[in-house]
Write an enzyme that holds these catalytic residues in place. Sequence first.
Site, short mmCIF file in Angstrom:
data_model
loop_
_atom_site.label_atom_id
_atom_site.label_comp_id
_atom_site.label_asym_id
_atom_site.label_seq_id
_atom_site.Cartn_x
_atom_site.Cartn_y
_atom_site.Cartn_z
N SER A 242 0.62 -1.58 -0.10
CA SER A 242 -0.81 -1.33 -0.30
C SER A 242 -1.31 -1.79 -1.66
O SER A 242 -2.47 -2.21 -1.79
CB SER A 242 -1.14 0.15 -0.09
N HIS B 285 -3.07 1.66 -5.65
CA HIS B 285 -4.30 1.12 -5.07
C HIS B 285 -5.26 0.66 -6.16
O HIS B 285 -5.80 -0.45 -6.12
CB HIS B 285 -4.98 2.18 -4.20
#
Length: 276
Positions: free
Chosen positions: A201, A254
């Site tokens: 991610s 992230h």
Amino acid sequence: MLMITSFANPRVAQAFVDYMATQGVILTIQQHHQSDVWLADESQAERVRAELARFLENPADPRYLAASWQSGHTGSGLHYRRFPFIATLRERAGPVTWLIMIACILVFVVMSIVGAQSVMVWLAWPFDPSLKFEFWRYFTHAFMHFSLMHILFNLLWWWYIGGAVEKRLGSGKLIVITVISALLSGYVQQKFSGPWFGGLSGVVYALMGYAWLRGERDPQSGIYLQRGLIAFALIWIVAGWFDVFGMSMANGAHIAGLAVGLAMAFADTVNARKRT
């Protein structure tokens, strides 16, 4: 001639070209790996890009279908193919995109068989000072996923954006983004949660940031991400930060990944902006 954008699906490309024809703008399609849309009159570029943004928000809008009928281009000479699922994946993904996808899938299968802990001992971010020179660990944390939803979500975005970057800008560019974002997002995440984390991610968020800002600052690159999708990415970060869904998320990775992607896109587009 100015290239406006590129579509993986030739039917979608033709729909946009037909609509612009009803607006008095002539575009042409050149078939390569994808359907490249070109504009002859560069003075109309800003208008075309504005219409493209609206088209991408809802390409299924009835006005675009109506435009295809109005233009009478159903026999345009394009040879459409019905892509099966695997062929569609192959059409959009380059070798690096495929290599990372296969690596993630293989690691996930091994984790499912022998257990996550057994794999993390070998692939996780260095969890002991004696491991700091095992350099692969600074990147292989990105290959580990802990649920089917986790890996499907990440690989879908990796294929969608990473594949586009590789097709338009080359394998080298995708490798650079991947390596830098895996390293820096991993570094930030281990500061937040320690070394026991994994997932692609951080790299995916880097690709999101890169594709969006590259498209905003250098539309001729053919790389872009719809504003609605970057808004979704930001909402997901906020939701993860405040634990809205009650799931464990790599919030540090992230945010760091997104920042890396934005910074790299800005650096890559400085010269392009100067030229214009």
